[in-house]
Enzyme design. Structure first.
Site, PDB file in Angstrom:
ATOM      1  CB  CYS A   2     -65.267 -17.817 103.541  1.00  0.00           C
ATOM      2  SG  CYS A   2     -66.261 -19.197 102.965  1.00  0.00           S
ATOM      3  NE  ARG A  27     -59.991 -16.665 106.630  1.00  0.00           N
ATOM      4  CZ  ARG A  27     -59.733 -17.176 107.813  1.00  0.00           C
ATOM      5  NH1 ARG A  27     -58.512 -17.115 108.292  1.00  0.00           N
ATOM      6  NH2 ARG A  27     -60.673 -17.737 108.531  1.00  0.00           N
ATOM      7  CD1 TRP A  74     -62.327 -24.152 100.858  1.00  0.00           C
ATOM      8  CD2 TRP A  74     -61.957 -23.168  98.905  1.00  0.00           C
ATOM      9  NE1 TRP A  74     -61.560 -24.991 100.096  1.00  0.00           N
ATOM     10  CE2 TRP A  74     -61.312 -24.413  98.893  1.00  0.00           C
ATOM     11  CE3 TRP A  74     -61.868 -22.367  97.771  1.00  0.00           C
ATOM     12  CZ2 TRP A  74     -60.603 -24.882  97.802  1.00  0.00           C
ATOM     13  CZ3 TRP A  74     -61.152 -22.827  96.685  1.00  0.00           C
ATOM     14  CH2 TRP A  74     -60.524 -24.074  96.713  1.00  0.00           C
ATOM     15  CG  ASN A 100     -65.444 -18.347 107.734  1.00  0.00           C
ATOM     16  OD1 ASN A 100     -65.611 -19.396 107.129  1.00  0.00           O
ATOM     17  ND2 ASN A 100     -64.349 -18.083 108.412  1.00  0.00           N
ATOM     18  N   GLY A 101     -68.549 -20.085 107.831  1.00  0.00           N
ATOM     19  CA  GLY A 101     -69.002 -21.144 108.731  1.00  0.00           C
ATOM     20  C   GLY A 101     -70.084 -21.975 108.093  1.00  0.00           C
ATOM     21  CD  GLU A 467     -45.134 -31.411 106.754  1.00  0.00           C
ATOM     22  OE1 GLU A 467     -46.160 -32.012 107.074  1.00  0.00           O
ATOM     23  OE2 GLU A 467     -45.138 -30.255 106.307  1.00  0.00           O
ATOM     24  CE  LYS A 471     -46.191 -29.548 103.607  1.00  0.00           C
ATOM     25  NZ  LYS A 471     -46.844 -28.738 104.506  1.00  0.00           N
ATOM     26  CD  GLU A 474     -50.649 -29.428 102.089  1.00  0.00           C
ATOM     27  OE1 GLU A 474     -49.455 -29.323 102.431  1.00  0.00           O
ATOM     28  OE2 GLU A 474     -51.565 -28.834 102.648  1.00  0.00           O
ATOM     29  CG  HIS A 490     -44.440 -55.398 108.087  1.00  0.00           C
ATOM     30  ND1 HIS A 490     -44.380 -56.692 108.542  1.00  0.00           N
ATOM     31  CD2 HIS A 490     -43.475 -54.715 108.758  1.00  0.00           C
ATOM     32  CE1 HIS A 490     -43.432 -56.790 109.465  1.00  0.00           C
ATOM     33  NE2 HIS A 490     -42.869 -55.603 109.608  1.00  0.00           N
ATOM     34  CE  LYS A 584     -51.255 -21.001 106.264  1.00  0.00           C
ATOM     35  NZ  LYS A 584     -50.167 -21.961 105.991  1.00  0.00           N
TER      36      LYS A 584
HETATM   37  O1  M6R Z   1     -53.462 -23.931 111.334  1.00  0.00           O
HETATM   38  P1  M6R Z   1     -53.135 -25.348 111.684  1.00  0.00           P
HETATM   39  O2  M6R Z   1     -51.695 -25.577 111.901  1.00  0.00           O
HETATM   40  O3  M6R Z   1     -53.955 -25.858 112.843  1.00  0.00           O
HETATM   41  O4  M6R Z   1     -53.581 -26.192 110.422  1.00  0.00           O
HETATM   42  C1  M6R Z   1     -53.561 -27.588 110.461  1.00  0.00           C
HETATM   43  C2  M6R Z   1     -53.649 -28.165 109.075  1.00  0.00           C
HETATM   44  O5  M6R Z   1     -54.878 -27.816 108.481  1.00  0.00           O
HETATM   45  C3  M6R Z   1     -52.508 -27.685 108.181  1.00  0.00           C
HETATM   46  O6  M6R Z   1     -51.269 -28.002 108.733  1.00  0.00           O
HETATM   47  C4  M6R Z   1     -52.610 -28.307 106.776  1.00  0.00           C
HETATM   48  O7  M6R Z   1     -52.370 -29.678 106.852  1.00  0.00           O
HETATM   49  C5  M6R Z   1     -51.648 -27.604 105.845  1.00  0.00           C
HETATM   50  N1  M6R Z   1     -52.283 -27.313 104.596  1.00  0.00           N
HETATM   51  C6  M6R Z   1     -50.423 -28.391 105.574  1.00  0.00           C
HETATM   52  O8  M6R Z   1     -49.570 -27.821 104.660  1.00  0.00           O
END
Ligand code: M6R
Length: 589
Positions: A2, A27, A74, A100-101, A467, A471, A474, A490, A584
């Site tokens: 959050c 966040r 969140w 937050n937590g 990666e 992308k 997400e 395989h 994030k």
């Molecule tokens: O802040 P960080 O790089 O440690 O975050 C790690 C992952 O949570 C972050 O890379 C996440 O996978 C992203 N949403 C990818 O786009």
């Protein structure tokens, strides 16, 4: 995760809080709220929805007063409802809390409080904080007792109707901004850097008292040793423009385009420090690269860099799996932890475990002053500037850049590494042109109604395939999977039907022929082949041209997919900056 922003000073708090909330929206964005002290009472407004929607409905700026707390949520404990949104109040409505937590022992605490007659209105764990504080007439003492009682990774800001404000942190990030006769508290500095760049990072176990309404004294208390602390004020270098969209419609495209500059910024390092770490890497034994998500892909790519460029084996592991392997560590081990935010709980937990084995920690991190930056024995900043879109782009290519430099340094070829990166920075600057944007936009139109997209890569670009798929998933919610091209035969090939889109990443290196062979197998089963490659090939149905960057190919090869993911999200009517169900930085385990 959050976002928290609080203010205590002489200006209209609602202005500062609303602006700060918008900057922290990445966040969490399922609900939001604000509490402000006005005429000696706490006024609260909160509801479900994105900040702009809630503000339109409730008009936060109608609240007057110079002291307030606010929150963008969140949800973790309790569903997404108006009642569960923060701030939460005590029974007498004289205490407001944002948090937050996750409070791991909240059910027991709640039971005790209910027995004592406290009336709970929400399903959240946060509300116990407000009721616990209400138990003691001294606000600061009550906050201290509460902080000691709650278990788990938590950060909260509490205020009472007299204007006393207390901040406490254990696990989740908080930073304090020092203005003239005013204080800001936020989960992340961009929430207030337009007002002040003077900041103090709050460490775990610290409780900060911002005094009562008249008394502007700030006091830091180390709750573990019950002693007052002197803290250093630092100046943050990030500027306000970097944390804004500027001429772009979304942060995601702005941050993709930022890569015109960020590779060069990542290449600008303290080279003596790099050499020193390279020596440590060469002397280390049983070392690990750890990270999560996109940073995890950078860690995997880095293990290939170290292997092929420096002939050095470094294990790769996603941070959340590290607990099954850290017992191998010794005081000769090095843990290279990669994180954009520097606040990812799984990464910080892994670092904590590594330290119990006396391993040294090297952090590759983007957010200055973040927990990972502070907890590392040596920290390398990726210098990408604030990354706001939930989907990580420029941070990834910067992480690759720093790791590449370290690998070259470990091979004793630092100058070659620096030259390659500088050349790659120029290649990236050139490739991010209108032509590539048009081609990826056109491809997105073609792929927008697909249910599945597969991605194949090998060697340095196997992590690129993972990666690329991440992308796409997400931001467009299309199912995408990356595979090592050799794995196709395989099992994966069973998924290929007529017109199944398959992106193949073909670098000009010793993996080229193998990836092309895999692409041909997909094509012969009717697959639609999208080549990301410096050269066109007759197998490709669609070609996204990238420059030949040699060993830096994972940097350039990932950029077309970032653009493709962005345009897919636009085509499908998704919000490219705020991915469904994602936050994030994941600050809970
Ligand atoms: O802040 P960080 O790089 O440690 O975050 C790690 C992952 O949570 C972050 O890379 C996440 O996978 C992203 N949403 C990818 O786009």
């Amino acid at each position: 995760m959050c976002g928290i922003i609080a203010y205590k000073g002489t200006r209209k708090a609602a202005d500062i809080l609303l602006d700060g909330l918008k900057r922290l929206e990445y966040r969490g964005y399922d609900s939001c709220g604000m509490a402000i002290i006005s005429n000696n009472r706490i006024e609260t407004k909160k509801d479900v929805g994105r900040i702009a929607e809630v503000d339109k409905k409730l008009n936060f700026l109608k609240m007057n007063g110079n002291i307030g707390v606010s929150h963008t949520r969140w949800s973790t404990t309790g569903s997404v409802t108006q009642i569960n949104s923060h701030p939460h109040l005590s029974c007498d409505r004289k205490i407001a809390v944002v948090h937050n937590g996750v409070i791991e022992n909240y059910t027991e605490l709640k039971k005790e409080l209910v027995k004592k007659g406290h009336k709970f209105t929400s399903e959240t764990d946060t509300e116990v904080i407000a009721h616990l504080i209400e138990e003691d007439s001294s606000f600061e003492r009550a906050c201290l007792k509460t902080f000691k009682k709650i278990q788990g990774r938590n950060a909260f800001v509490a205020m009472n109707d007299k204007g006393e404000m207390v901040v406490a942190k254990n696990g989740s990030p908080l930073v304090i901004g020092i203005g003239s006769n005013e204080y800001f508290v936020a989960s992340d500095a961009p929430a207030f850097i337009k007002h002040t760049r003077k900041i103090i990072f709050v460490e775990d176990g610290e409780l900060i008292s911002l005094g009562n309404a008249k008394d502007q004294e700030i006091r830091f208390i180390d709750t573990r040793y019950s002693k007052d602390l002197k803290k250093r004020i630092q100046e943050i270098e990030w500027n306000v423009e970097e944390a804004q969209k500027g001429k772009y419609p979304h942060f995601l495209i702005k941050e993709i385009m930022d890569q015109k500059k960020t590779i060069m910024a990542a290449a600008t390092q303290d080279y003596d420090k790099i050499e020193k770490i390279a020596d440590m890497i060469n002397e280390s034994f049983g070392s690990f690269l750890i990270a999560c998500g996109t940073a995890g892909h950078a860690a995997l790519a880095s293990s290939y860099f170290f292997s092929k460029i420096a002939n050095k084996h470094i294990n790769h592991m996603v941070a959340s799996e590290f607990q099954s392997h850290y017992h191998f560590l010794t005081d000769k081990s090095l843990v290279i932890a990669i994180s954009q935010s520097g606040e990812t709980a799984d990464v910080l937990e892994a670092v904590k475990k590594a330290k119990t084995k006396s391993a040294k920690i090297v952090g590759i991190v983007n957010v200055p002053g973040s927990s990972l930056a502070r907890q590392s024995n040596y920290a390398f900043m990726t210098n990408a500037g604030p990354e706001i879109a939930v989907c990580s782009t420029k941070a990834y290519t910067s992480q690759l850049s720093v790791a590449l430099l370290l690998a070259y340094a470990a091979a004793g070829k630092m100058d070659e590494g620096v030259a390659l990166l500088k050349q790659t920075a120029n290649l990236v600057d050139n490739m991010l042109n209108q032509d590539l944007q048009n081609k990826t936009k056109q491809l997105a139109k073609k792929l927008a109604d697909k249910d599945h997209i597969y991605v194949l890569g090998k060697g340095f670009n196997y992590p690129t395939s993972l990666e690329t798929a991440l992308k796409i998933k997400e931001v467009s919610y299309i199912h995408a999977e990356g595979f090592a091209s050799g794995e196709l035969k395989h099992g994966v090939i069973a998924l290929i039907e007529k017109d199944t889109p398959c992106i193949v990443i073909v670098a000009n290196d010793d993996t080229k022929q193998d990836v092309l062979t895999a692409a041909l197998e997909v094509k012969s089963r009717g697959g639609y082949i999208i080549g990301i490659s410096p050269e066109n090939n007759e197998i490709f149905d669609y070609w996204l041209k990238v420059p030949d960057a040699g060993n830096a190919s994972p940097i350039v090869n990932t950029i077309p997919s970032q653009l493709l993911a962005y345009y897919l999200s636009i085509e499908r009517g998704c919000d490219p900056d705020y991915c469904r169900n994602l936050a994030k930085a994941v600050t809970v385990l």
